[in-house]
Design a protein around this motif. Sequence first.
Motif, short mmCIF file in Angstrom:
data_model
loop_
_atom_site.label_atom_id
_atom_site.label_comp_id
_atom_site.label_asym_id
_atom_site.label_seq_id
_atom_site.Cartn_x
_atom_site.Cartn_y
_atom_site.Cartn_z
N ARG A 268 0.81 -1.22 0.00
CA ARG A 268 0.00 0.00 0.00
C ARG A 268 0.84 1.27 0.00
NH1 ARG A 268 -5.34 -0.91 0.90
NH2 ARG A 268 -5.67 1.27 1.47
N GLU A 269 2.07 1.19 0.45
CA GLU A 269 2.92 2.37 0.51
C GLU A 269 3.81 2.53 -0.72
OE1 GLU A 269 3.28 4.77 3.47
OE2 GLU A 269 1.24 4.02 3.17
N THR A 270 3.74 1.55 -1.64
CA THR A 270 4.64 1.58 -2.79
C THR A 270 4.49 2.85 -3.61
OG1 THR A 270 4.58 -0.84 -2.92
CG2 THR A 270 5.36 0.34 -4.86
N LEU A 271 3.26 3.25 -3.91
CA LEU A 271 3.06 4.45 -4.73
C LEU A 271 3.51 5.71 -4.00
CD1 LEU A 271 -0.40 3.68 -6.37
CD2 LEU A 271 1.79 3.87 -7.53
N ARG A 272 3.34 5.72 -2.67
CA ARG A 272 3.73 6.90 -1.89
C ARG A 272 5.24 7.07 -1.84
NH1 ARG A 272 4.00 9.44 3.10
NH2 ARG A 272 4.59 7.57 4.24
N HIS A 273 5.95 6.00 -2.11
CA HIS A 273 7.42 6.09 -2.19
C HIS A 273 7.91 6.03 -3.64
CE1 HIS A 273 8.12 5.85 2.13
NE2 HIS A 273 7.11 4.99 2.18
N GLY A 274 6.96 6.06 -4.57
CA GLY A 274 7.28 6.05 -5.99
C GLY A 274 6.74 7.30 -6.66
N PRO A 275 5.84 7.17 -7.63
CA PRO A 275 5.36 8.35 -8.37
C PRO A 275 4.54 9.33 -7.53
CG PRO A 275 4.13 6.38 -9.01
CD PRO A 275 5.28 5.91 -8.17
N MET A 276 4.06 8.91 -6.34
CA MET A 276 3.25 9.79 -5.51
C MET A 276 4.00 10.31 -4.27
SD MET A 276 -0.44 7.82 -5.77
CE MET A 276 -1.32 9.07 -4.83
N LYS A 277 5.32 10.25 -4.30
CA LYS A 277 6.08 10.69 -3.11
C LYS A 277 5.91 12.20 -2.91
CE LYS A 277 10.56 10.87 -5.56
NZ LYS A 277 10.19 10.16 -6.80
N PRO A 278 5.73 12.63 -1.66
CA PRO A 278 5.45 14.05 -1.39
C PRO A 278 6.68 14.89 -1.09
CG PRO A 278 5.08 12.75 0.58
CD PRO A 278 5.54 11.78 -0.48
N PRO B 23 0.75 26.13 3.05
CA PRO B 23 2.18 25.84 3.27
C PRO B 23 2.45 25.10 4.58
CG PRO B 23 1.86 28.12 2.57
CD PRO B 23 0.50 27.57 2.87
N GLN B 24 1.57 25.25 5.56
CA GLN B 24 1.80 24.61 6.85
C GLN B 24 1.42 23.13 6.86
OE1 GLN B 24 -0.53 26.76 6.09
NE2 GLN B 24 -2.52 25.97 6.80
N ASP B 25 0.64 22.68 5.86
CA ASP B 25 0.20 21.29 5.80
C ASP B 25 1.13 20.47 4.92
OD1 ASP B 25 -1.89 22.06 7.34
OD2 ASP B 25 -3.41 21.96 5.75
N LYS B 26 1.63 19.36 5.45
CA LYS B 26 2.49 18.47 4.68
C LYS B 26 1.63 17.39 4.04
CE LYS B 26 6.45 16.74 3.29
NZ LYS B 26 7.28 17.47 2.31
N PRO B 27 1.57 17.31 2.70
CA PRO B 27 0.76 16.28 2.06
C PRO B 27 1.28 14.89 2.40
CG PRO B 27 1.42 17.98 0.48
CD PRO B 27 2.22 18.20 1.71
N TYR B 28 0.35 13.94 2.50
CA TYR B 28 0.72 12.55 2.73
C TYR B 28 1.22 11.91 1.43
CZ TYR B 28 0.48 7.81 4.69
OH TYR B 28 0.79 6.55 5.13
N ALA B 29 0.66 12.36 0.32
CA ALA B 29 1.06 11.89 -1.02
C ALA B 29 0.75 13.00 -2.01
CB ALA B 29 0.33 10.61 -1.39
N VAL C 199 2.03 11.84 -14.15
CA VAL C 199 3.36 11.24 -14.13
C VAL C 199 3.35 9.89 -13.41
CG1 VAL C 199 5.74 11.55 -13.37
CG2 VAL C 199 4.42 13.52 -14.17
N GLY C 200 3.86 8.88 -14.10
CA GLY C 200 3.99 7.56 -13.51
C GLY C 200 2.70 6.79 -13.38
N PHE C 201 1.63 7.27 -14.02
CA PHE C 201 0.32 6.65 -13.87
C PHE C 201 -0.07 5.79 -15.06
CE2 PHE C 201 -0.06 8.50 -9.95
CZ PHE C 201 -1.34 8.52 -9.42
N GLN C 202 0.89 5.02 -15.59
CA GLN C 202 0.54 4.02 -16.58
C GLN C 202 -0.48 3.08 -15.94
OE1 GLN C 202 3.75 4.63 -15.73
NE2 GLN C 202 4.54 5.68 -17.54
N THR C 203 -1.47 2.66 -16.72
CA THR C 203 -2.55 1.90 -16.11
C THR C 203 -3.14 0.87 -17.07
OG1 THR C 203 -4.70 2.06 -15.00
CG2 THR C 203 -4.26 3.64 -16.76
N LYS C 204 -3.69 -0.19 -16.48
CA LYS C 204 -4.44 -1.17 -17.26
C LYS C 204 -5.89 -1.21 -16.79
CE LYS C 204 -3.09 -5.23 -14.48
NZ LYS C 204 -2.65 -6.64 -14.58
#
Length: 445
Positions: free
Chosen positions: A242-252, A261-267, A284-289
């Motif tokens: 579940r965290e793969t995308l957050r550390h890949g194309p959706m990293k914040p 500016p005070q809020d840090k996005p989760y993704a 970006v990075g959202f190739q899909t089937k």
Amino acid sequence: MEPVHIIGAGLAGSEAAWQAAAAGVPVMLHEMRPAVGTFAHKTGDCAEMVCSNSFRSDDDVMNAVGQLHWEMRAAGGLIMAMADRHRLPAGGALAVDREVFAQAVTAALHDHPLIEIRAGEITELPDRGNWIVATGPLTSDALAAAIRAVTGTDALAFFDAIAPIVHADTIDMDVAWEQSRYDKGETEAEQKAYINCPMDRGEYEAFIDALLAADKTEFREGETAGYFDGCLPIEVMAERGRETLRHGPMKPVGLTNAHKPQDKPYAVVQLRRDNALGTLYNIVGFQTKMKHGAQTEVFRMIPGLRNASFARLGGIHRNAFLNSPSLLDNRMRLRRRPNLRFAGQVTGVEGYVESAAMGLLAGRMAAAQIRGGELPPPPFTTAMGALVNHITGGADARTFQPMNVNFGLFPPLDDMRAGRKGRKDRYPAYTQRAKDDFRSWLAAQ
């Protein structure tokens, strides 16, 4: 007179042959089917439609593909003439009886005195004569190897998955913001090269759930199921954790929400400009089937894309196409070997009509050259011109992917900022300008 040789009698090759012959130039049309078949084709007929039987919308006022229909009719296109003759009831779309349509195209080409159809596979690309390569996404292995030999090892790409593209004016910039990661870039434009859509943890978790549950397209029989690392579908990445995308194309990391500016996005979902006009952005990075219906539902869960309009949805299939912006000139000739022109889906256009339109231009351009002249491409205010501009320089070669015709490829209207912003006003203005400019282009020949 020197003939033009055309490899492939699909929609692009058939139209190229018709246009060249109509200009008085003899044509040798080479087709490997039925002696050498593909998993998708069933006959040896020219212009066989292997997927849908629809040429999509026939509305030439409010729709870019309908405008392309109009231009092909205005240019005496064979494909549109046979489609009109064998059309089926389909609401506002142009659908055809595919078998009768292909038989009619084949008969018309056989009956033309300047066209000779030669059976057999072409496996080499001659360095002399005038040749048009119009072999489509199912180019044979032998010819694909020959194309690689003249374009470079990485020039002919086989992709399994592609990412969706969004119309820029449908992104909610009250939610999204412009920023490159870590503000990289020497100029302000480079520092704001990406559009960023933030997610909190709840939005991210809901997005992953929807992504995993969505209906997906599977490979058809005869297609291989291997993925290229650079085009790994996001669903496959999500299945790895579940965290793969957050550390890949959706990293914040390296991004600050300009609105909060005070809020840090989760993704963060990033979109990158896809054309020089800045009217189209790819996710970006959202190739899909995912199937198309599922894509619109899932991607509109992304904050900032709630009301997004898609110029192209993602997809998965075997597709052979050139990195045309780095290889072709605006006459669709290979810069390294100008005796070779390319047409159809192999140039990086997507769709039956787009493929046939590129065949129409290639046939006319080849005929003009053989007759001692040069034919410039149509203005890129027209549907055909917009497509040619996109594949021969308007698109970024680093991220080039197949594209349907759409209004995002057209240059903005001069008075767009003066109030003509709604589609009901903008689209008819696009198509009227395209008609006027296409008529002028035809009249100058």
